[in-house]
Design an enzyme around this catalytic site. Structure first.
Site, short mmCIF file in Angstrom:
data_model
loop_
_atom_site.label_atom_id
_atom_site.label_comp_id
_atom_site.label_asym_id
_atom_site.label_seq_id
_atom_site.Cartn_x
_atom_site.Cartn_y
_atom_site.Cartn_z
N VAL A 1 2.29 5.30 14.28
CA VAL A 1 1.60 4.24 13.54
C VAL A 1 2.35 2.91 13.73
CG1 VAL A 1 0.91 3.43 11.25
CG2 VAL A 1 0.51 5.80 11.91
N GLY A 2 3.68 2.97 13.76
CA GLY A 2 4.46 1.75 13.98
C GLY A 2 4.06 1.07 15.28
N GLU B 1 10.36 0.46 10.25
CA GLU B 1 11.38 1.49 10.02
C GLU B 1 10.69 2.82 10.28
OE1 GLU B 1 13.20 4.24 8.93
OE2 GLU B 1 13.16 3.67 6.82
N LYS C 1 0.85 -1.19 0.00
CA LYS C 1 0.00 0.00 0.00
C LYS C 1 0.88 1.24 0.00
CE LYS C 1 -1.77 2.58 3.15
NZ LYS C 1 -1.66 3.89 2.48
N GLY D 1 7.26 4.39 8.29
CA GLY D 1 6.41 5.56 8.53
C GLY D 1 6.63 6.09 9.93
N SER D 2 5.60 6.67 10.49
CA SER D 2 5.75 7.35 11.78
C SER D 2 5.83 6.35 12.93
CB SER D 2 4.60 8.31 12.00
OG SER D 2 3.39 7.61 12.03
N THR D 3 6.47 6.78 14.00
CA THR D 3 6.59 5.92 15.18
C THR D 3 5.22 5.64 15.78
OG1 THR D 3 8.86 6.60 15.61
CG2 THR D 3 7.63 5.79 17.49
P1 NAI Z 1 2.14 7.72 8.66
O1 NAI Z 1 2.97 6.85 9.51
O2 NAI Z 1 0.76 8.05 9.12
O3 NAI Z 1 1.99 7.09 7.19
C1 NAI Z 1 2.86 6.14 6.63
C2 NAI Z 1 2.05 5.08 5.91
O4 NAI Z 1 1.27 4.36 6.86
C3 NAI Z 1 1.05 5.61 4.89
O5 NAI Z 1 1.00 4.70 3.82
C4 NAI Z 1 -0.25 5.59 5.66
O6 NAI Z 1 -1.39 5.49 4.83
C5 NAI Z 1 -0.11 4.35 6.49
N1 NAI Z 1 -0.91 4.33 7.72
C6 NAI Z 1 -1.40 5.38 8.44
N2 NAI Z 1 -2.07 4.92 9.50
C7 NAI Z 1 -2.02 3.58 9.48
C8 NAI Z 1 -2.51 2.55 10.33
N3 NAI Z 1 -3.20 2.82 11.43
N4 NAI Z 1 -2.24 1.26 10.00
C9 NAI Z 1 -1.53 0.97 8.91
N5 NAI Z 1 -1.04 1.90 8.07
C10 NAI Z 1 -1.28 3.19 8.34
O7 NAI Z 1 2.93 9.04 8.38
P2 NAI Z 1 2.31 10.49 8.04
O8 NAI Z 1 1.08 10.78 8.80
O9 NAI Z 1 2.20 10.58 6.61
O10 NAI Z 1 3.45 11.40 8.61
C11 NAI Z 1 3.45 11.77 9.98
C12 NAI Z 1 4.82 11.87 10.51
O11 NAI Z 1 5.43 10.59 10.43
C13 NAI Z 1 5.75 12.75 9.73
O12 NAI Z 1 5.63 14.08 10.08
C14 NAI Z 1 7.06 12.17 10.10
O13 NAI Z 1 7.45 12.68 11.33
C15 NAI Z 1 6.78 10.69 10.21
N6 NAI Z 1 7.12 9.93 9.00
C16 NAI Z 1 8.22 9.17 9.01
C17 NAI Z 1 8.59 8.50 7.88
C18 NAI Z 1 9.81 7.67 7.83
O14 NAI Z 1 10.32 7.43 6.75
N7 NAI Z 1 10.28 7.16 8.93
C19 NAI Z 1 7.84 8.61 6.64
C20 NAI Z 1 6.64 9.38 6.76
C21 NAI Z 1 6.34 10.02 7.89
#
Ligand code: NAI
Length: 781
Positions: free
Chosen positions: A245-246, A263, A190, A241-243
């Protein structure tokens, strides 16, 4: 006009990349996308727009997946997986190779599409994202080619659910899909809702490259779709993605027996010593924090400068910031592009605007209107300031100063994250003294943001667990151990009513904490009976306070990790000798405790196991990776830290030794909760520890009910990993509670392990007892 005057007055001209080809591709696809399931696109369903953040223009409509779509994608992946695995590593290598070729063939289309969808400068998507993605497929084609020979018997996990963020949409897809496919898995991926387009283009080229139908499936939508995928019948989840959500995903996958790699975020320190090449360090910062507008998980977002050079360094940095060009991402002359989405821009603004400390320098001259944020430097913040701790994920650098190398390390490690770090010093001694002391998965010496498929990437602490790249990344998609039989609960023997023999000396065993015997905090002991119901002795019943004391003692024994591996090996050999000297006592005690007759064999196997791990102690230090950059990428094996373990119930001595020895061999300290029904083997064992030069606090032994002690251990913020081999199946609870500080877990999922055989000392122990730190050092440059 002199030539010099011409130079000085020259305006830079724009050099925009054409977007026609990418827009034509979208138009040819009808401007609206469904999902890619079972080798074909579904028709668009309930759609939402994906936009170009630089202009606000709509690029395409994509579909928000419904439950049925996710179910169908997982079913397609399930159906396709066995055939794909049966193709063999060499067969899969051909397909991965073809994917790499196809990525290269369409590289410009991918680059432009990526820039349109994310707002990142075309220079980056063209020169970094797409070439690295192709390199990832080439490298994994190679791993697939040699996999069957190098890892005989390894199997694929099955169906992998993969969720990627918006900052490197195609590259993160490559990091996920390439190793999964190389290992023989099928995937449902996804992409992030803001940046789905390159994943959809990738779906298109899968057919061209000969990926069998259903091996790669792509579903689009927001976090709700991610949640559905996490909840689906998958064998592994890989998430970037974000900590926050992780952590939710850790909880949602707890106890389901599925593999997980995370990650997550970071607040990576960028440490500049006074003897650094300052101009190089300034230029490095451009790549550290303004690469992709700072929307990079490992961005060097926390500048630590040695006090004496701070004013000079900050002045040079501000001058450099003034020359950064922010603007149209499609312009090849641009350094910093657009922020990915107005919502994210608002998030960055809110974080920075809430700060009233320090001095803010904003390079905002000529900033275009729209979804842009100026390169920003905030100096003079205290280490505890929210902006020093929180991930901003934008082009905002925060800075503080340090005086001594020790202070630099302390500040660098003052973070809940541990993804990456940069160290700048012209002194090889300084740089290489600092690198091992940093709590981070990656360290760049006199460099930053270098990546390669051969070099493991991933974090420690709340930056997540698991590595991507190298054999380590591939291993995260392989099952190397056959699942054991269901584990039966081993219950303690009850009282047969016989009275205890009068004993003139109090033989109540104690806990063993910090190298000393300790009475249980609650003052409780329980009588341990033999098979005939006769009392054998008293075992202390530890409580939460005892767990905390043991963790504290283990934390304090950090010197063990710094001891040379040869020294640790000697201590473990000595333990083996001392256990061997008392073999008869232990054998008799084991027979009495378990009511069996294999005590002598169990002791012999335990001695042998100690020898095995003493042998391994100095033979698993890591290696150097062949990366296509001038330099060495050293993938070093470091201890995980403090490991808490619920020891196997069924093999009270061998189980304890099998868990303890690999952990301490590599410099970890352990808190072991002994076999619940037969705890007295452990309380005897501390006498062996006492006589064997094991420093206090390295091994701490507790006895008591696993179900009572596991939650404290699993939730403890100062424990780095928890292993559960208890026959009370505590896997779900341990995994769920580990989410707090995202500790590593290794649980038995209610499956038995043959402790006396190879499975009791296999490679899985090496991997679990160590953490990879990738250190990039200049070499031969
Ligand atoms: P996010 O963690 O919400 O999104 C990353 C992915 O996870 C997207 O594909 C999203 O649709 C999916 N997702 C969201 N909620 C989910 C859930 N409950 N279960 C499964 N998948 C889910 O990141 P977001 O909101 O776009 O960014 C927020 C903050 O996260 C950023 O400001 C940054 O600090 C951090 N971030 C870190 C990243 C990294 O590479 N470590 C990448 C993106 C964001």
């Amino acid at each position: 006009m002199t030539v010099r005057e011409i130079f000085e007055t020259m305006d830079y001209g724009t050099a925009p990349e054409a977007s026609t080809e990418a827009l034509d591709w979208i138009a040819r696809e009808g401007g609206a996308f469904g999902h890619f399931i079972g080798g074909a696109f579904t028709g668009p369903g309930a759609t939402f727009a994906t936009e170009n953040p630089a202009t606000g223009a709509e690029l395409a409509q994509v579909t928000q997946a419904a439950q049925d779509d996710v179910t169908a994608a997982v079913a397609a992946a399930r159906k396709a997986q066995p055939g794909w695995e049966r193709l063999g590593g060499k067969g899969r290598a051909r397909v991965l190779y073809a994917l790499a070729r196809a990525l290269q063939k369409h590289s410009r289309l991918f680059a432009v599409l990526e820039t349109l969808d994310t707002g990142k400068p075309i220079r980056e998507s063209r020169d970094i994202d797409i070439p690295l993605a192709a390199r990832h497929f080439y490298y994994h084609a190679g791993l697939a080619q040699i996999l069957d020979a190098e890892r005989p018997g390894a199997r694929a996990m099955g169906v992998c659910g993969q969720i990627v963020p918006w900052n490197f949409p195609l590259l993160m897809l490559a990091w996920k899909v390439a190793p999964a496919l190389a290992a023989g898995n099928s995937v449902v991926l996804k992409p992030a809702e803001w940046t789905p387009l390159t994943a959809l283009l990738f779906a298109r080229i899968c057919g061209e490259a000969g990926v069998p139908k259903g091996v790669v499936n792509i579903v689009t939508g927001d976090g709700a779709v991610g949640e559905m995928l996490v909840a689906a019948e998958v064998d592994k989840i890989a998430f970037t993605g974000s900590t926050a959500v992780g952590r939710r995903i850790r909880e949602a996958t707890a106890g389901r027996g599925i593999a997980l790699t995370l990650e997550l975020g970071g607040k990576s320190p960028y440490i500049v010593f006074e003897d650094a090449d300052l101009d190089a360090a300034v230029e490095g910062l451009v790549d550290a924090i303004w690469f992709n507008g700072g929307q990079v998980c490992c961005a060097g977002s926390r500048l630590l400068v040695q006090e004496g050079i701070a004013p000079d360094f900050h002045a040079r940095l501000r001058a450099r910031m003034d020359r950064l060009r922010v603007g149209d991402p499609l312009d090849k002359c641009i350094d910093v592009g657009a922020i990915v989405h107005p919502e994210h821009l608002a998030r960055i603004r809110a974080l920075v605007d809430a700060n009233h400390a320090g001095e803010v320098y904003s390079a905002d001259a000529g900033l275009p209107d729209g979804c842009f944020y100026p390169p920003t430097l905030i100096t003079g913040l205290s280490p505890a300031a929210p902006l020093m701790q929180e991930e901003i994920f934008g082009p905002v650098l925060v800075s503080t100063t340090f005086r001594t190398p020790a202070e630099a390390v302390a500040l660098a490690n003052d973070s809940r994250y541990g993804l990456a770090a940069s160290v700048w010093s012209e002194s090889v001694s300084t740089a290489l003294d600092i690198a091992p002391r940093l709590a981070s998965g990656v360290v760049w010496v006199n460099g930053t943001n270098m990546f390669d498929a051969a070099a493991p990437f991933g974090g420690v602490r709340e930056s997540g667990f698991g590595r991507e790249g190298g054999w380590e990344g591939l291993s995260a998609y392989l099952r190397t151990e056959a699942p054991g039989k269901p584990l039966k609960r081993v219950a303690a023997f009850g009282s047969g009513g016989a009275a205890a023999e009068p004993d003139p000396v109090d033989r109540t065993a104690k806990l063993y904490v910090g190298g000393r015997q300790a009475r249980p905090d609650g003052g409780h002991s329980r009588t341990v009976y033999d098979r005939a119901g006769r009392p054998v002795g008293q075992a202390p019943v530890a409580n939460r306070k005892d767990v905390r004391n043991a963790v504290e003692a283990a934390r304090a024994a950090a010197g063990w990790a710094a001891m040379p591996a040869h020294g640790r090996a000697q201590v473990i050999y000595y333990l083996a000798e001392n256990l061997s000297a008392r073999a008869d006592d232990f054998a008799a005690r084991l027979d009495r405790l378990t009511g069996g007759r294999s005590g002598a064999k169990e002791v012999e196997a335990s001695v042998d196991r100690l020898f095995t791990w003493a042998a391994w102690a100095d033979k698993f230090a890591g290696d150097s990776r062949a990366v296509p950059l001038r330099g060495l990428a050293l993938a070093l094996r470091e201890p995980v830290g403090v490991i808490g373990a619920l020891c196997p119930d069924e093999a009270p001595l061998l189980g304890l030794v099998s868990v303890m020895a690999p952990a301490i061999a590599f410099g970890n300290r352990v808190v072991l909760v002994a076999s619940e029904p037969y705890p007295l083997a452990a309380t005897d064992f501390y006498q062996v520890l006492d006589t064997s030069d094991v420093p206090g606090g390295v091994v701490n032994l507790l006895t008591g009910p696993h179900a009572d002690l596991a939650p404290t251990l699993a939730a403890h913020a100062d424990v780095d990993a928890v292993w559960s081999f208890s026959s009370s199946d505590l896997s779900a609870e341990v995994e769920r509670l580990s989410a707090g500080n995202l500790k590593r877990t290794w649980v038995n999922d209610g499956r038995a392990r043959d402790w006396s055989g190879a499975a009791g000392e296999g490679r899985a122990f090496l991997e679990a007892a160590t953490e990879v730190k990738t250190v990039w050092v200049p070499y031969g440059a």
